[in-house]
Design an enzyme around this catalytic site. Structure first.
Site, PDB file in Angstrom:
ATOM      1  N   GLY A   9       0.827  -1.200   0.000  1.00 37.86           N
ATOM      2  CA  GLY A   9       0.000   0.000   0.000  1.00 37.86           C
ATOM      3  C   GLY A   9       0.860   1.248   0.000  1.00 37.86           C
ATOM      4  O   GLY A   9       2.074   1.190  -0.232  1.00 37.86           O
ATOM      5  N   GLY A  12       3.711   1.164   2.661  1.00 38.69           N
ATOM      6  CA  GLY A  12       4.701   0.162   2.300  1.00 38.69           C
ATOM      7  C   GLY A  12       5.576   0.596   1.133  1.00 38.69           C
ATOM      8  O   GLY A  12       6.807   0.444   1.163  1.00 38.69           O
ATOM      9  N   ASN A 100      -1.892   2.143  12.379  1.00 45.13           N
ATOM     10  CA  ASN A 100      -2.781   2.977  13.174  1.00 45.13           C
ATOM     11  C   ASN A 100      -3.414   2.085  14.234  1.00 45.13           C
ATOM     12  O   ASN A 100      -3.516   0.878  14.075  1.00 45.13           O
ATOM     13  CB  ASN A 100      -3.889   3.579  12.303  1.00 45.13           C
ATOM     14  CG  ASN A 100      -3.350   4.605  11.326  1.00 45.13           C
ATOM     15  OD1 ASN A 100      -2.439   5.360  11.642  1.00 45.13           O
ATOM     16  ND2 ASN A 100      -3.908   4.635  10.125  1.00 45.13           N
ATOM     17  N   ALA A 125       0.595  10.068   2.382  1.00 41.42           N
ATOM     18  CA  ALA A 125       0.967   9.220   1.258  1.00 41.42           C
ATOM     19  C   ALA A 125      -0.290   8.706   0.577  1.00 41.42           C
ATOM     20  O   ALA A 125      -1.245   8.307   1.244  1.00 41.42           O
ATOM     21  CB  ALA A 125       1.833   8.053   1.719  1.00 41.42           C
ATOM     22  N   LYS A 178      -1.205   8.974  18.786  1.00 37.36           N
ATOM     23  CA  LYS A 178      -1.521   8.773  17.377  1.00 37.36           C
ATOM     24  C   LYS A 178      -2.960   8.295  17.223  1.00 37.36           C
ATOM     25  O   LYS A 178      -3.677   8.717  16.305  1.00 37.36           O
ATOM     26  CB  LYS A 178      -0.551   7.748  16.780  1.00 37.36           C
ATOM     27  CG  LYS A 178      -0.872   7.322  15.348  1.00 37.36           C
ATOM     28  CD  LYS A 178      -0.793   8.476  14.349  1.00 37.36           C
ATOM     29  CE  LYS A 178      -0.927   7.951  12.928  1.00 37.36           C
ATOM     30  NZ  LYS A 178      -0.904   9.027  11.917  1.00 37.36           N
ATOM     31  N   GLU A 257     -10.557   0.993   8.632  1.00 31.95           N
ATOM     32  CA  GLU A 257      -9.948   0.597   9.901  1.00 31.95           C
ATOM     33  C   GLU A 257     -10.798   1.064  11.087  1.00 31.95           C
ATOM     34  O   GLU A 257     -10.291   1.271  12.182  1.00 31.95           O
ATOM     35  CB  GLU A 257      -8.541   1.167  10.009  1.00 31.95           C
ATOM     36  CG  GLU A 257      -7.557   0.528   9.046  1.00 31.95           C
ATOM     37  CD  GLU A 257      -6.131   0.960   9.292  1.00 31.95           C
ATOM     38  OE1 GLU A 257      -5.355   0.168   9.838  1.00 31.95           O
ATOM     39  OE2 GLU A 257      -5.794   2.104   8.937  1.00 31.95           O
TER      40      GLU A 257
END
Length: 297
Positions: A9, A12, A100, A125, A178, A257
């Site tokens: 992704g 990565g 995350n 990104a 985070k 997520e």
């Protein structure tokens, strides 16, 4: 040194590209087609007006890895599957998690690796295709040691300023802060279909975000709440034009997520016998949008 990166992704690809300047990098992908494309064309990074291509190795993740350091750069739901069914395939002296949320922490005591680090990525990104990633926001990656020797990960300090790593002494504080950023920004932008900046420039949205933040901060009994809230507002301003990953997932009809972010909060609240009405309500709405998108595919 051999570096392996599981996940093709945006994170990565970005990580592979910058490490490939100094190390032998292999990307382990979900699809054979992507691995073939990466071997042929490499990884192209677009950052502003600059475009660079980086040579990497690539393989589908179907057998054991053989690396010195292994980065896991997949989303939480894919990571859970790997840690539950394919731990034996994660062959490396050291392992670094780039996720995350905090759902993976409970799996760490069961890992056989001598050196384990946790990291949070603060770069913007966007994956454009199987071999191209847009570096939309230059930030940093914070990391901390969960197990083993800090010196094992000393190579992280040698990365370029465009892809810098910052060591943090306390991993739990790092992950929780985070998580708070993701909680405040991702679900609301996904539900409202707005870029990050509107959460602070549009006062009704800012008030909704503040109420959500206050509820979750109480659930986790956060210290330094004002500092963390100011950091969240700063992130919104700095990434004002960005569309969060959860919003992009909703728009594309992909799984989000959400469970690793809001569901984690709800379960934590239940364990402490604390109510979480705002979080629970928001979870239900965004989950509905996610299921709606999946049915349309």
């Amino acid at each position: 040194m051999r570096i392996g990166i599981i996940g093709g992704g945006a994170v990565g690809l970005l990580t592979a590209a910058y490490f490939s300047k100094n190390y032998d990098v292999t990307i382990y992908t979900r699809r054979h087609e992507q691995a073939e494309q990466l071997c042929t064309y490499g990884v192209t990074v677009i950052c502003g007006d600059e475009q660079t291509t980086h040579r990497v190795n690539a393989k589908p993740f179907v057998r054991e890895t053989e690396e010195d350091v292994l980065f896991l750069a997949v989303k939480q739901y894919d990571l859970t599957n790997i840690l539950e069914t394919r731990i034996h395939m994660l062959q490396a002296n050291a392992i670094v998690f780039l996720q995350n949320g905090m759902g993976h922490v409970s799996y760490l005591p069961h890992l056989p690796h001598d050196h384990i680090a946790l990291a949070v990525v603060e770069h913007g990104a966007l994956k454009l295709d199987d071999t191209t990633v847009s570096h939309t926001g230059v930030g940093q990656t914070k990391w901390s040691v969960w197990k083993g020797e800090k010196e094992t990960f000393s190579f992280l300090s040698s990365t370029s300023s465009r892809f810098a790593f910052q060591y943090v002494a306390h991993w739990e504080t790092m992950l929780l802060e985070k998580l708070m950023v993701n909680i405040a920004i991702n679900p609301l932008t996904a539900l409202l279909r707005v870029p990050n900046g509107m959460l602070v420039t549009h006062e009704p949205y800012r008030q909704a975000m503040k109420q959500l933040f206050c509820e979750v901060a109480s659930i986790f009994q956060l210290d330094q709440r004002e500092r963390i809230w100011q950091h969240i507002e700063t992130v919104c301003h700095q990434t004002a034009a960005n569309r969060s990953s959860m919003l992009r997932d909703i728009e594309a009809g992909r799984r989000t997520e959400l469970d690793a972010i809001l569901r984690y909060v709800i379960e934590h609240a239940h364990k402490q016998h604390i109510s979480a009405p705002i979080t629970t309500f928001l979870y239900a709405l965004v989950k509905g949008k996610e299921l709606e998108g999946e049915k349309k595919k």
